[in-house]
Scaffold this motif. Structure first.
Motif, PDB file in Angstrom:
ATOM      1  N   PHE A   1     -39.872   5.163 -24.568  1.00 46.47           N
ATOM      2  CA  PHE A   1     -40.348   5.479 -25.920  1.00 46.47           C
ATOM      3  C   PHE A   1     -40.723   4.211 -26.679  1.00 46.47           C
ATOM      4  N   ALA A   2     -39.983   3.129 -26.480  1.00 45.97           N
ATOM      5  CA  ALA A   2     -40.256   1.882 -27.189  1.00 45.97           C
ATOM      6  C   ALA A   2     -41.616   1.295 -26.815  1.00 45.97           C
ATOM      7  N   LEU A   3     -42.112   1.617 -25.634  1.00 42.71           N
ATOM      8  CA  LEU A   3     -43.400   1.085 -25.181  1.00 42.71           C
ATOM      9  C   LEU A   3     -44.583   1.903 -25.687  1.00 42.71           C
ATOM     10  N   ASN A   4     -44.309   3.072 -26.267  1.00 45.21           N
ATOM     11  CA  ASN A   4     -45.383   3.955 -26.712  1.00 45.21           C
ATOM     12  C   ASN A   4     -45.520   3.916 -28.235  1.00 45.21           C
ATOM     13  N   VAL A   5     -46.677   3.462 -28.693  1.00 49.50           N
ATOM     14  CA  VAL A   5     -46.948   3.336 -30.122  1.00 49.50           C
ATOM     15  C   VAL A   5     -47.644   4.612 -30.597  1.00 49.50           C
ATOM     16  N   SER A   6     -47.104   5.245 -31.637  1.00 45.66           N
ATOM     17  CA  SER A   6     -47.644   6.528 -32.101  1.00 45.66           C
ATOM     18  C   SER A   6     -48.946   6.332 -32.869  1.00 45.66           C
ATOM     19  N   ASP A   7     -49.732   7.414 -32.937  1.00 43.51           N
ATOM     20  CA  ASP A   7     -50.965   7.394 -33.732  1.00 43.51           C
ATOM     21  C   ASP A   7     -50.660   7.075 -35.187  1.00 43.51           C
ATOM     22  N   PHE A   8     -49.547   7.606 -35.696  1.00 40.79           N
ATOM     23  CA  PHE A   8     -49.191   7.373 -37.097  1.00 40.79           C
ATOM     24  C   PHE A   8     -48.925   5.887 -37.357  1.00 40.79           C
ATOM     25  N   GLU A   9     -48.270   5.216 -36.405  1.00 38.53           N
ATOM     26  CA  GLU A   9     -48.034   3.780 -36.566  1.00 38.53           C
ATOM     27  C   GLU A   9     -49.357   3.018 -36.622  1.00 38.53           C
ATOM     28  N   ILE A  10     -50.273   3.352 -35.726  1.00 46.46           N
ATOM     29  CA  ILE A  10     -51.573   2.681 -35.704  1.00 46.46           C
ATOM     30  C   ILE A  10     -52.306   2.896 -37.020  1.00 46.46           C
TER      31      ILE A  10
END
Length: 451
Positions: free
Chosen positions: A435-444
């Motif tokens: 999970f830590a390696l996956n950046v969410s669309d909301f974060e971007i």
């Protein structure tokens, strides 16, 4: 078990429409994993001659091997023996062709229980109760959402009666129960075929959310079986009706989460409820059990909230607990003592989400309660409301903290075997890292050009 095997084989012979079976064990995440076998191999599976790798129990949520897992690399990914649990044949009627499930659990080459199996962990706790002449009586309540399977993100299903998409809360709505009667009826019928003791069904707080309760049974291993099988059944029947059933702890950030509440009492060898002393407060033994539950709660939170999404549910003022507290007729705290006749005095454990593994949940609860009874642990004073103004110990606020608490917890080390603890920790750490390696669309969207 010879007569039971004969009964299953006779039943299969009477069902010429069943050509294949599902032979499966339950992994640490509560997922059934196994094989599709021809019906002709039923005897082999029932007699404990089927083999599956020990590592099957410890796969991560995506079905990947755990990096560095000793069961994979240092042993050559060795097989264990699959023993039939003794639960009768479980018909499955929601697949393209009729089939049936044979529930299994793992043993080593000598036939001894493999203690990394979550069902074995619960059986081990129940053996301790039996040694004291005690029998836990347990019941479970499971919440789930029906969602539209064609949507990328969860949205309410389309009512089969009105043709309109559900978009508002409908707590205890009889109309919503009526609209989904076909789906609910099929769940009850499938549960009847599998011997799952379903009780009441209600529309819950969320859009398309339901709760179905399972009756009390004087066999906690069977109660956990029932919960695992119930979840699988609901998902299968939902697909049959064009829905998806979601047991995520918090599929909607702004709506109610899905809980998995456990009610239990304990009978002595004479069938007397040891939590009942004739009063509304319950016996000293009951309070000692509560004391054990509170003492082990923080370090057991990873069992009750095992996933990244689980911690979205454990928020203040959400009917899901955040503090280590108990109270009478209080749904705002982790441990509730329901009212009613003293003969039915029991404990309700409200921490777990519906995403948790029922075997591990019941092992953690009953193991901690027994610890409290044996050591006569005090629960302290009961809490009213949410305990505002009180200094209460807190549950771990996030996944990483819960993993660390489980890893170092002295009480969970008494409840769960080392082989299971090590596998569970490794599994959860691998999932956390993924999970830590996956950046969410909301974060971007939030940070791409603003920072």
């Amino acid at each position: 078990m010879g007569d039971a095997i004969a009964d299953v084989l006779n039943w299969l012979e009477s069902r010429g429409d069943i050509q294949s079976l599902r032979a499966a064990v339950c992994d640490l995440n509560g997922i059934m994993r196994g094989k599709r076998i021809p019906v002709e191999q039923a005897r082999k599976a029932l007699e404990g001659k089927l083999r599956m790798p020990y590592s099957l129990i410890g796969l991560d949520i995506w079905g990947e091997d755990i990096e560095g897992n000793v069961q994979v690399f240092s042993t050559g990914d060795a097989d264990g023996l699959c023993h039939w649990t003794g639960r009768g044949i479980l018909p499955v009627n929601w697949t393209a062709h009729p089939t049936a499930l044979l529930p299994l659990w793992l043993a080593d080459e000598a036939g001894a229980p493999y203690l990394g199996d979550p069902r074995r962990a619960l059986a081990r706790i129940l053996d301790r109760y039996a040694g004291l002449g005690l029998t836990p009586v347990t019941a479970t309540e499971l919440e789930f959402y029906l969602v539209d399977p064609t949507s990328q993100r969860p949205v309410g299903p389309v009512s089969p009666v009105t043709g309109r998409r559900l978009d508002s809360d409908a707590a205890l709505s009889i109309d919503e129960i009526d609209d989904f009667e076909g789906f609910i009826h099929d769940i009850y019928e499938a549960c009847r075929m599998q011997g799952i003791p379903v009780d009441t069904a209600i529309a819950e707080n969320g859009v398309g959310q339901f709760e179905i309760n399972l009756n009390h049974v004087p066999d906690a291993l069977r109660a956990a079986d029932d919960a695992v099988l119930f979840k699988r059944t609901v998902k299968g029947i939902a697909h049959k009706h064009g829905f998806a059933a979601c047991f995520m702890a918090k599929p909607y950030g702004e709506r109610a989460g899905n809980g998995f509440h456990v009610h239990f009492s304990v009978l002595d060898k004479d069938g007397r409820n040891i939590f009942d002393d004739g009063s509304d407060q319950g016996s000293d033994t009951m309070r000692h059990a509560v004391g054990g539950l509170l003492a082990a709660m923080a370090e057991s939170t990873l069992v009750f909230a095992p996933h990244f999404n689980s911690y979205r549910r454990l928020r203040p003022r959400s009917y899901a607990p955040t503090a280590v507290a108990w109270g009478y007729e209080n749904r705002m705290v982790a441990i509730r003592i329901p009212g009613g006749p003293s003969a039915a005095r029991r404990i309700e454990h409200r921490v777990s989400g519906a995403d948790a593994n029922p075997y591990l949940v019941l092992a953690a609860i009953l193991g901690a309660a027994l610890m409290g009874i044996e050591r006569q642990l005090s629960p302290g004073e009961p809490t009213g409301g949410e305990g505002q103004g009180l200094t209460l110990a807190k549950l771990p606020p996030d996944w990483a903290s819960a993993i660390a608490a489980f890893e170092t917890g002295k009480r969970v080390a008494e409840i769960f075997p080392a082989v299971l603890r090590d596998a569970f920790i490794a599994c959860k750490r691998q999932e956390l890292n993924t999970f830590a390696l996956n950046v969410s669309d909301f974060e971007i969207e939030t940070y791409l050009e603003s920072v």
